[in-house]
Design an enzyme around this catalytic site. Sequence first.
Site, PDB file in Angstrom:
ATOM      1  N   ARG A  53       0.837  -1.210   0.000  1.00  0.00           N
ATOM      2  CA  ARG A  53       0.000   0.000   0.000  1.00  0.00           C
ATOM      3  C   ARG A  53       0.870   1.258   0.000  1.00  0.00           C
ATOM      4  NH1 ARG A  53      -2.134   2.134   4.472  1.00  0.00           N
ATOM      5  NH2 ARG A  53      -2.219   0.148   5.559  1.00  0.00           N
ATOM      6  N   TYR A 106     -16.125  16.927 -16.241  1.00  0.00           N
ATOM      7  CA  TYR A 106     -16.576  15.530 -16.261  1.00  0.00           C
ATOM      8  C   TYR A 106     -17.653  15.346 -15.178  1.00  0.00           C
ATOM      9  CZ  TYR A 106     -16.303  10.592 -14.999  1.00  0.00           C
ATOM     10  OH  TYR A 106     -16.617   9.302 -14.669  1.00  0.00           O
ATOM     11  N   ASP A 177      -7.032  18.935 -14.817  1.00  0.00           N
ATOM     12  CA  ASP A 177      -7.286  17.563 -15.256  1.00  0.00           C
ATOM     13  C   ASP A 177      -6.867  17.496 -16.724  1.00  0.00           C
ATOM     14  OD1 ASP A 177      -8.378  15.239 -16.297  1.00  0.00           O
ATOM     15  OD2 ASP A 177     -10.193  15.328 -15.071  1.00  0.00           O
ATOM     16  N   LYS A 202      -7.674   6.323 -19.452  1.00  0.00           N
ATOM     17  CA  LYS A 202      -7.990   6.806 -20.803  1.00  0.00           C
ATOM     18  C   LYS A 202      -6.754   6.731 -21.706  1.00  0.00           C
ATOM     19  CE  LYS A 202     -11.744   7.845 -18.547  1.00  0.00           C
ATOM     20  NZ  LYS A 202     -12.777   6.863 -18.324  1.00  0.00           N
TER      21      LYS A 202
HETATM   22  C1  LIG Z   1     -11.771  14.051 -17.756  1.00  0.00           C
HETATM   23  C2  LIG Z   1     -11.907  12.920 -16.796  1.00  0.00           C
HETATM   24  N1  LIG Z   1     -11.388  13.052 -15.562  1.00  0.00           N
HETATM   25  C3  LIG Z   1     -11.486  12.062 -14.635  1.00  0.00           C
HETATM   26  C4  LIG Z   1     -12.155  10.883 -14.940  1.00  0.00           C
HETATM   27  C5  LIG Z   1     -12.254   9.801 -13.898  1.00  0.00           C
HETATM   28  O1  LIG Z   1     -11.354   8.778 -14.174  1.00  0.00           O
HETATM   29  P1  LIG Z   1     -11.538   7.248 -13.676  1.00  0.00           P
HETATM   30  O2  LIG Z   1     -12.746   6.711 -14.363  1.00  0.00           O
HETATM   31  O3  LIG Z   1     -10.247   6.610 -14.080  1.00  0.00           O
HETATM   32  O4  LIG Z   1     -11.726   7.293 -12.204  1.00  0.00           O
HETATM   33  C6  LIG Z   1     -12.717  10.708 -16.198  1.00  0.00           C
HETATM   34  C7  LIG Z   1     -13.452   9.467 -16.512  1.00  0.00           C
HETATM   35  O5  LIG Z   1     -14.184   9.377 -17.478  1.00  0.00           O
HETATM   36  C8  LIG Z   1     -12.593  11.750 -17.147  1.00  0.00           C
HETATM   37  O6  LIG Z   1     -13.134  11.640 -18.379  1.00  0.00           O
END
Ligand SMILES: Cc1ncc(COP(=O)(O)O)c(C=O)c1O
Length: 386
Positions: A53, A106, A177, A202
């Site tokens: 961890r 998101y 992000d 992604k």
């Molecule tokens: C722009 C963006 N940020 C964060 C996330 C969250 O990522 P995760 O699904 O890996 O937790 C996503 C998921 O679709 C996303 O599109």
Amino acid sequence: MKQPSRAVHAGRDLKARSPLAPDLSPAAVHVYTDLDDYDAVAKGERPGHYYGRNSNSNREMLEKAVAELEGAEAGLATASGMAALHTAMLALAPRPVTIVATRELYGGTLALLRQDFEPAGYEINFVDVNDLEAVRRAVPAAGLVLAETITNPLCAVPDLEAIAAMARERGVPFLVDNTFASPILCRPLDLGATMVMHSVTKFIGGHSDLVAGVVAGDAKTIGAARSRSVRTGTTLSPFDAWLALRGLRTLDVRMRRHSDNSLALAGAMQKMAGVVRVHHPLLESSPSYAVAKRLLPEGAGGMMAFDLAGGRDAVQRMMSRFQLVTFAASLGGVETTISYPEITSHRSLTPQERADLGVTPGTVRVSVGIEDAADIVADFAHALAS
Ligand SMILES: Cc1ncc(COP(=O)(O)O)c(C=O)c1O
């Protein structure tokens, strides 16, 4: 080293007899023969791992690689993009403050802000990404500013450079992000951001076969984020870290193909039957065109969206006629997929909130893959033909 070479080599230190591809180390715990040695490793005074961890060799390699690509001092890999976002936000704003966030985010991020941060005493001030004056008015009262490099789902590009300058002037941390652009197309820290995070699930992973996140920034803040991630147990599994690093090695070539293909599809789609509007930051019709040209000079990645006349029925009809494209509620993989924000990424919003953002019942988000561009265009043309 340039970014394409960094993507291939970052995060490893090859010596004589090193495996060229990293070994997978799933061990939950390492053995020790000397108490002083354990103590020194646990304190961080000597390199090594002791409990899964806390740290792991595969996770460490991924962290170093993303930090190098983002131009950051340090990185932290987490069990998902949401864990990365949550950990990064708490590292930058550990006590309740006003968070200035761009209005287009998101849906999972919106849910986190509303269902976890607001009840804990944080205030959220949503501003329009294209209205820099609104950002300027909001920043002085903020304790954290949050934006996405390319917004989800309508692909607007906030002027990160201008927002970073405003935040910096007031000493307010700025978190970006960078999931949609990846460090190949944009390095927010170079533009003045304080910290950057990704859903590694992604584009960095790139093959739709893992769930992971990463945060990159200065060593002190990442240290605080790491301690919290260890305490709350949001660290990434070794196998997912191993897969993510394998994906990252081809990130540069993939991002360039994603960028070319999405622009080709966006251009062609403007003339397709039933398409009311196409959202792509590098289309001249995009409100973000000038900013995108400046901040994403090498391409805008694989994400785009379009609005279809006829709403959900028209989307279903198109889906049932695809031969190559599939529906999948994620993005960033090698294959072209569509998502329907009304029931996927933005399902936690009310219909009015979606309408305010410009997400209609006909809005379809496309994650344009790395297939041949003509094949992708032909599949949409066929599926949309009357
Ligand atoms: C722009 C963006 N940020 C964060 C996330 C969250 O990522 P995760 O699904 O890996 O937790 C996503 C998921 O679709 C996303 O599109």
